[in-house]
Design a protein around this motif. Structure first.
Motif, PDB file in Angstrom:
ATOM      1  N   PHE A 116       0.839  -1.262  -0.087  1.00  7.51           N
ATOM      2  CA  PHE A 116      -0.048   0.090   0.106  1.00  7.51           C
ATOM      3  C   PHE A 116       0.957   1.233   0.037  1.00  7.51           C
ATOM      4  CE2 PHE A 116      -2.393  -3.484   1.935  1.00  7.51           C
ATOM      5  CZ  PHE A 116      -3.752  -3.096   1.365  1.00  7.51           C
ATOM      6  N   TYR A 117       0.657   2.149  -0.943  1.00  6.75           N
ATOM      7  CA  TYR A 117       1.516   3.293  -1.116  1.00  6.75           C
ATOM      8  C   TYR A 117       0.828   4.673  -0.900  1.00  6.75           C
ATOM      9  CZ  TYR A 117       4.670   0.023  -3.351  1.00  6.75           C
ATOM     10  OH  TYR A 117       5.667  -0.861  -3.837  1.00  6.75           O
ATOM     11  N   ASP A 118       1.427   5.608  -0.451  1.00  4.43           N
ATOM     12  CA  ASP A 118       0.812   6.890  -0.504  1.00  4.43           C
ATOM     13  C   ASP A 118       2.051   7.755  -1.104  1.00  4.43           C
ATOM     14  OD1 ASP A 118      -0.828   8.950  -0.062  1.00  4.43           O
ATOM     15  OD2 ASP A 118      -0.735   9.149   2.026  1.00  4.43           O
ATOM     16  N   ASN A 119       1.637   8.609  -2.050  1.00  7.73           N
ATOM     17  CA  ASN A 119       2.701   9.457  -2.713  1.00  7.73           C
ATOM     18  C   ASN A 119       3.964   8.799  -2.828  1.00  7.73           C
ATOM     19  OD1 ASN A 119       0.885  11.684  -2.586  1.00  7.73           O
ATOM     20  ND2 ASN A 119       1.263  12.298  -0.653  1.00  7.73           N
ATOM     21  N   GLY A 120       4.050   7.627  -3.461  1.00  9.72           N
ATOM     22  CA  GLY A 120       5.404   6.854  -3.705  1.00  9.72           C
ATOM     23  C   GLY A 120       5.951   6.320  -2.461  1.00  9.72           C
ATOM     24  N   SER A 121       5.402   6.404  -1.153  1.00 12.77           N
ATOM     25  CA  SER A 121       5.937   5.829  -0.252  1.00 12.77           C
ATOM     26  C   SER A 121       5.312   4.692   0.259  1.00 12.77           C
ATOM     27  CB  SER A 121       6.188   6.961   1.029  1.00 12.77           C
ATOM     28  OG  SER A 121       6.663   6.211   2.450  1.00 12.77           O
ATOM     29  N   VAL A 122       5.798   3.876   0.629  1.00 13.38           N
ATOM     30  CA  VAL A 122       5.384   2.433   1.168  1.00 13.38           C
ATOM     31  C   VAL A 122       4.647   2.809   2.518  1.00 13.38           C
ATOM     32  CG1 VAL A 122       5.425   0.083   1.922  1.00 13.38           C
ATOM     33  CG2 VAL A 122       6.624   0.769  -0.244  1.00 13.38           C
ATOM     34  N   GLN A 123       3.357   2.522   2.701  1.00 10.77           N
ATOM     35  CA  GLN A 123       2.606   2.790   4.087  1.00 10.77           C
ATOM     36  C   GLN A 123       2.490   1.364   4.736  1.00 10.77           C
ATOM     37  OE1 GLN A 123       1.722   5.885   5.051  1.00 10.77           O
ATOM     38  NE2 GLN A 123       2.874   6.324   3.373  1.00 10.77           N
ATOM     39  N   SER A 124       2.363   0.408   3.942  1.00  8.44           N
ATOM     40  CA  SER A 124       2.119  -0.951   4.834  1.00  8.44           C
ATOM     41  C   SER A 124       2.338  -1.954   3.676  1.00  8.44           C
ATOM     42  CB  SER A 124       0.549  -1.144   5.271  1.00  8.44           C
ATOM     43  OG  SER A 124       0.620  -2.035   6.057  1.00  8.44           O
ATOM     44  N   MET A 125       2.920  -3.043   4.303  1.00 11.71           N
ATOM     45  CA  MET A 125       3.351  -4.274   3.132  1.00 11.71           C
ATOM     46  C   MET A 125       2.927  -5.546   3.934  1.00 11.71           C
ATOM     47  SD  MET A 125       7.018  -5.493   1.736  1.00 11.71           S
ATOM     48  CE  MET A 125       7.080  -3.803   1.005  1.00 11.71           C
TER      49      MET A 125
END
Length: 62
Positions: A40-49
Protein backbone atom coordinates in the motif's frame (compact mmCIF):
# COMPACT_ATOMS: atom_id res chain seq x y z
CA UNK A 1 -14.14 30.49 -4.81
CA UNK A 2 -16.80 27.81 -4.45
CA UNK A 3 -14.43 24.85 -3.94
CA UNK A 4 -11.87 26.59 -1.70
CA UNK A 5 -12.68 24.53 1.40
CA UNK A 6 -12.93 21.15 -0.34
CA UNK A 7 -10.31 18.61 0.75
CA UNK A 8 -9.72 15.24 -0.93
CA UNK A 9 -10.92 12.16 0.94
CA UNK A 10 -8.11 9.86 2.08
CA UNK A 11 -8.53 6.32 0.80
CA UNK A 12 -8.58 3.76 3.58
CA UNK A 13 -8.23 0.03 3.07
CA UNK A 14 -9.25 -2.68 5.52
CA UNK A 15 -6.94 -5.70 5.47
CA UNK A 16 -7.92 -9.00 7.10
CA UNK A 17 -5.00 -11.25 8.02
CA UNK A 18 -4.46 -14.29 10.22
CA UNK A 19 -3.52 -11.83 13.01
CA UNK A 20 -6.60 -9.60 12.75
CA UNK A 21 -7.88 -6.51 10.93
CA UNK A 22 -5.76 -3.50 9.93
CA UNK A 23 -6.76 -0.10 8.53
CA UNK A 24 -4.27 1.37 6.06
CA UNK A 25 -4.39 4.87 4.56
CA UNK A 26 -3.05 4.69 0.99
CA UNK A 27 -3.65 6.04 -2.50
CA UNK A 28 -2.43 2.94 -4.37
CA UNK A 29 -2.54 -0.80 -3.68
CA UNK A 30 -0.26 -3.11 -5.70
CA UNK A 31 0.09 -6.89 -5.63
CA UNK A 32 3.51 -8.28 -6.53
CA UNK A 33 3.10 -11.94 -7.49
CA UNK A 34 6.86 -12.56 -7.78
CA UNK A 35 7.64 -11.26 -4.27
CA UNK A 36 4.26 -12.51 -2.96
CA UNK A 37 3.43 -9.20 -1.27
CA UNK A 38 0.55 -6.73 -1.12
CA UNK A 39 1.90 -3.17 -0.86
CA UNK A 40 0.00 0.00 0.00
CA UNK A 41 1.52 3.31 -1.17
CA UNK A 42 0.84 6.97 -0.46
CA UNK A 43 2.68 9.54 -2.62
CA UNK A 44 5.24 6.93 -3.70
CA UNK A 45 6.07 5.87 -0.14
CA UNK A 46 5.22 2.42 1.21
CA UNK A 47 2.65 2.74 3.99
CA UNK A 48 2.19 -0.96 4.67
CA UNK A 49 3.23 -4.33 3.27
CA UNK A 50 1.74 -7.79 3.81
CA UNK A 51 2.68 -11.30 2.63
CA UNK A 52 0.05 -12.67 0.23
CA UNK A 53 -0.17 -15.91 2.22
CA UNK A 54 -1.11 -13.96 5.39
CA UNK A 55 -3.88 -11.89 3.75
CA UNK A 56 -7.36 -13.40 3.83
CA UNK A 57 -9.08 -10.39 2.19
CA UNK A 58 -8.80 -6.64 1.72
CA UNK A 59 -11.14 -3.97 0.48
CA UNK A 60 -11.28 -0.21 0.13
CA UNK A 61 -13.50 1.50 2.70
CA UNK A 62 -13.37 5.09 1.41
Amino acid sequence: MIYGDVKPIRQIYCVETNEGFFHVSATVCLIDKELKTVCFYDNGSVQSMFQIDDVKAFWRIL
